[in-house]
Design a protein around this motif. Structure first.
Motif, PDB file in Angstrom:
ATOM      1  N   TYR A 186      25.441  40.579  45.355  1.00  0.00           N
ATOM      2  CA  TYR A 186      26.377  39.905  46.255  1.00  0.00           C
ATOM      3  C   TYR A 186      27.505  40.779  46.808  1.00  0.00           C
ATOM      4  O   TYR A 186      28.192  40.358  47.734  1.00  0.00           O
ATOM      5  CB  TYR A 186      26.989  38.696  45.553  1.00  0.00           C
ATOM      6  N   LEU A 187      27.705  41.983  46.274  1.00  0.00           N
ATOM      7  CA  LEU A 187      28.726  42.836  46.882  1.00  0.00           C
ATOM      8  C   LEU A 187      28.283  43.257  48.273  1.00  0.00           C
ATOM      9  O   LEU A 187      27.129  43.655  48.463  1.00  0.00           O
ATOM     10  CB  LEU A 187      28.970  44.085  46.028  1.00  0.00           C
ATOM     11  N   PRO A 188      29.161  43.189  49.245  1.00  0.00           N
ATOM     12  CA  PRO A 188      28.791  43.611  50.604  1.00  0.00           C
ATOM     13  C   PRO A 188      28.361  45.071  50.618  1.00  0.00           C
ATOM     14  O   PRO A 188      28.947  45.904  49.919  1.00  0.00           O
ATOM     15  CB  PRO A 188      30.098  43.408  51.391  1.00  0.00           C
ATOM     16  N   ASN A 189      27.356  45.355  51.389  1.00  0.00           N
ATOM     17  CA  ASN A 189      26.868  46.733  51.480  1.00  0.00           C
ATOM     18  C   ASN A 189      27.695  47.520  52.497  1.00  0.00           C
ATOM     19  O   ASN A 189      27.209  47.931  53.545  1.00  0.00           O
ATOM     20  CB  ASN A 189      25.382  46.744  51.863  1.00  0.00           C
ATOM     21  N   LYS A 190      28.957  47.690  52.168  1.00  0.00           N
ATOM     22  CA  LYS A 190      29.871  48.443  53.030  1.00  0.00           C
ATOM     23  C   LYS A 190      30.389  49.630  52.244  1.00  0.00           C
ATOM     24  O   LYS A 190      31.388  49.543  51.547  1.00  0.00           O
ATOM     25  CB  LYS A 190      31.022  47.560  53.506  1.00  0.00           C
ATOM     26  N   ARG A 191      29.687  50.716  52.324  1.00  0.00           N
ATOM     27  CA  ARG A 191      30.011  51.872  51.493  1.00  0.00           C
ATOM     28  C   ARG A 191      31.349  52.519  51.855  1.00  0.00           C
ATOM     29  O   ARG A 191      31.845  53.379  51.153  1.00  0.00           O
ATOM     30  CB  ARG A 191      28.890  52.907  51.588  1.00  0.00           C
ATOM     31  N   LYS A 192      31.931  52.086  52.965  1.00  0.00           N
ATOM     32  CA  LYS A 192      33.241  52.619  53.338  1.00  0.00           C
ATOM     33  C   LYS A 192      34.389  51.900  52.617  1.00  0.00           C
ATOM     34  O   LYS A 192      35.520  52.330  52.692  1.00  0.00           O
ATOM     35  CB  LYS A 192      33.442  52.501  54.856  1.00  0.00           C
ATOM     36  N   ASP A 193      34.064  50.815  51.952  1.00  0.00           N
ATOM     37  CA  ASP A 193      35.062  50.066  51.200  1.00  0.00           C
ATOM     38  C   ASP A 193      35.697  50.977  50.156  1.00  0.00           C
ATOM     39  O   ASP A 193      34.989  51.615  49.369  1.00  0.00           O
ATOM     40  CB  ASP A 193      34.393  48.863  50.530  1.00  0.00           C
ATOM     41  N   LEU A 194      37.031  51.033  50.121  1.00  0.00           N
ATOM     42  CA  LEU A 194      37.737  51.914  49.186  1.00  0.00           C
ATOM     43  C   LEU A 194      37.367  51.628  47.742  1.00  0.00           C
ATOM     44  O   LEU A 194      37.385  52.535  46.889  1.00  0.00           O
ATOM     45  CB  LEU A 194      39.246  51.762  49.384  1.00  0.00           C
ATOM     46  N   ASN A 195      37.012  50.395  47.443  1.00  0.00           N
ATOM     47  CA  ASN A 195      36.625  50.059  46.061  1.00  0.00           C
ATOM     48  C   ASN A 195      35.431  50.863  45.579  1.00  0.00           C
ATOM     49  O   ASN A 195      35.294  51.137  44.385  1.00  0.00           O
ATOM     50  CB  ASN A 195      36.312  48.565  45.962  1.00  0.00           C
ATOM     51  N   TYR A 196      34.531  51.258  46.494  1.00  0.00           N
ATOM     52  CA  TYR A 196      33.395  52.068  46.103  1.00  0.00           C
ATOM     53  C   TYR A 196      33.826  53.449  45.644  1.00  0.00           C
ATOM     54  O   TYR A 196      33.098  54.123  44.919  1.00  0.00           O
ATOM     55  CB  TYR A 196      32.402  52.197  47.263  1.00  0.00           C
ATOM     56  N   LEU A 197      35.006  53.869  46.046  1.00  0.00           N
ATOM     57  CA  LEU A 197      35.518  55.162  45.630  1.00  0.00           C
ATOM     58  C   LEU A 197      36.290  55.063  44.311  1.00  0.00           C
ATOM     59  O   LEU A 197      36.053  55.846  43.385  1.00  0.00           O
ATOM     60  CB  LEU A 197      36.443  55.737  46.721  1.00  0.00           C
ATOM     61  N   ILE A 198      37.214  54.103  44.217  1.00  0.00           N
ATOM     62  CA  ILE A 198      38.112  54.084  43.061  1.00  0.00           C
ATOM     63  C   ILE A 198      37.545  53.329  41.858  1.00  0.00           C
ATOM     64  O   ILE A 198      38.031  53.478  40.751  1.00  0.00           O
ATOM     65  CB  ILE A 198      39.483  53.504  43.436  1.00  0.00           C
ATOM     66  N   TYR A 199      36.478  52.514  42.071  1.00  0.00           N
ATOM     67  CA  TYR A 199      35.867  51.818  40.947  1.00  0.00           C
ATOM     68  C   TYR A 199      34.450  52.289  40.693  1.00  0.00           C
ATOM     69  O   TYR A 199      33.796  51.745  39.834  1.00  0.00           O
ATOM     70  CB  TYR A 199      35.859  50.283  41.196  1.00  0.00           C
TER      71      TYR A 199
END
Length: 392
Positions: free
Chosen positions: A379-392
């Motif tokens: 269910y997480l959106p497939n938006k790899r630019k989301d900052l959460n993909y970097l910090i988490y």
């Protein structure tokens, strides 16, 4: 109002020195480092945003059009988010509350300026860490000095006029205003990344610590700070997280240890029911969102505690109250329409579903398990630019 007094604190409490590693406390540093090679999409997005911040000038507390009742523009000032002009009076005073509906007048004061400043420091610091280019660190430090240290533009270390309500309390702030500074929690993780740059001098670091020492002292000893300390909902949770983060940053081990030690009894076991319901949050018009919001604070504290070799994530009361129970209470509604949620959520259903999935992801990171992977992976959106993909 009953005074909040710690036997070891006092108006001028001492700062105890102890060794801390200069690393983020709520972020996943390993993920940030691995992203340099594994997720160039988000890395490039951060660098692209940081490049824009290089030429931008942040607004300061001196730029607001109004002056607080103190007569000093250096005092931060904001307005209660859900308070609106009274339609039954000629002058609109006193303002009345419309829970869950934000008043755009918020933008006139310091709340957004504070958030934007903190965001700039976060993005610039990450860009510096990812590229080792001092130009990003230099700009981040410049913004920190502008907001916290420059005599002409700095914010005074208090929230005496945070979340004021026109026509009420003689222009004074409320305990709820302390929540406005929560952006500093993540910002200080970014500040840790700056310590490897010679653009962040020891003098600047010491001055910033002095500011946060003064702010922490204000939180722990002021009437408004005590009001927020006694809050029973997400505000109380966020207060404790801020105290611990600022205590860690300034080297006050005794305060940090006390708040982490007391956290399960004071916050987890009083806000979460045995079945996992967060009663105070479920009363809101955005019940799912506020339940997730409070869980985000719980997760922040869990990561702070882990950095201190303490575990609050697995704390369980004698009747079964725990962070895990609060997570489990919301899981059945993931991927479902808002109509199936038996409480109010007047807007942002999809957004809060995504936010909850990040809570699940962080829980797995914290425990080193894949208990929730099937859910957030779906269910997480497939938006790899989301900052959460970097910090988490």
């Amino acid at each position: 109002m009953k005074k909040l007094i710690f036997c070891f604190i006092g108006i001028g409490f001492s700062i105890l020195s102890f060794t801390l590693h200069a690393q983020p406390r709520t972020w996943n540093l390993n993920q940030i480092n691995s992203a340099k090679n594994s997720n160039l999409e988000v890395v490039n997005a951060v660098i692209g945003e940081a490049d824009k911040h290089l030429t931008a000038t942040i607004a300061t507390v001196m730029d607001k059009p109004l002056t607080p009742a103190s007569g000093d523009k250096h005092d931060y000032m904001s307005m209660g988010r859900y308070w609106w002009p009274n339609p039954n009076t000629k002058d609109g005073l006193p303002y009345i509350r419309r829970d869950g509906v934000s008043n755009p007048e918020l933008e006139k004061l310091d709340r957004n300026s504070l958030s934007k400043m903190a965001r700039s420091v976060v993005i610039l610091s990450l860009a510096y860490h990812l590229t080792n280019k001092d130009e990003y660190a230099q700009k981040a430090v410049e913004n920190l000095k502008t907001w916290f240290l420059d005599k002409k533009t700095k914010m005074n270390p208090n929230m005496n006029f945070g979340q004021t309500i026109p026509g009420r309390n003689n222009g004074k702030g409320r305990g709820e205003g302390v929540l406005d500074s929560y952006s500093f929690v993540e910002m200080l993780d970014a500040v840790e990344l700056l310590k490897s740059s010679n653009k962040f001098t020891m003098e600047d670091q010491a001055a910033l610590k002095d500011w946060f020492s003064a702010y922490l002292n204000w939180m722990l000893t002021s009437e408004i700070g005590q009001e927020e300390y006694n809050a029973k909902n997400n505000h109380g949770t966020a207060f404790d997280v801020q105290v611990v983060r600022y205590a860690l940053f300034t080297g006050n081990k005794e305060v940090a240890d006390k708040f982490v030690k007391d956290f399960p009894e004071r916050r987890i076991f009083t806000q979460i029911e045995p079945n996992g319901a967060q009663t105070y949050e479920l009363q809101r018009t955005k019940a799912f969102g506020y339940s997730v919001y409070n869980l985000t604070h719980f997760m922040d504290m869990a990561f702070l505690a882990k950095s201190m070799n303490q575990d609050i994530f697995h704390a369980v009361s004698s009747d079964g109250r725990s962070i895990v129970k609060a997570i489990d209470f919301l899981i059945p509604y993931v991927g479902k329409p808002s109509s199936e949620f038996p409480y109010q959520q007047i807007q942002d259903w999809d957004k809060e579903q995504s936010n909850f999935c990040w809570v699940l992801k962080r829980a797995d990171i914290l425990t080193g398990m894949d208990n929730y992977k099937d859910i957030y992976s779906k269910y997480l959106p497939n938006k790899r630019k989301d900052l959460n993909y970097l910090i988490y």
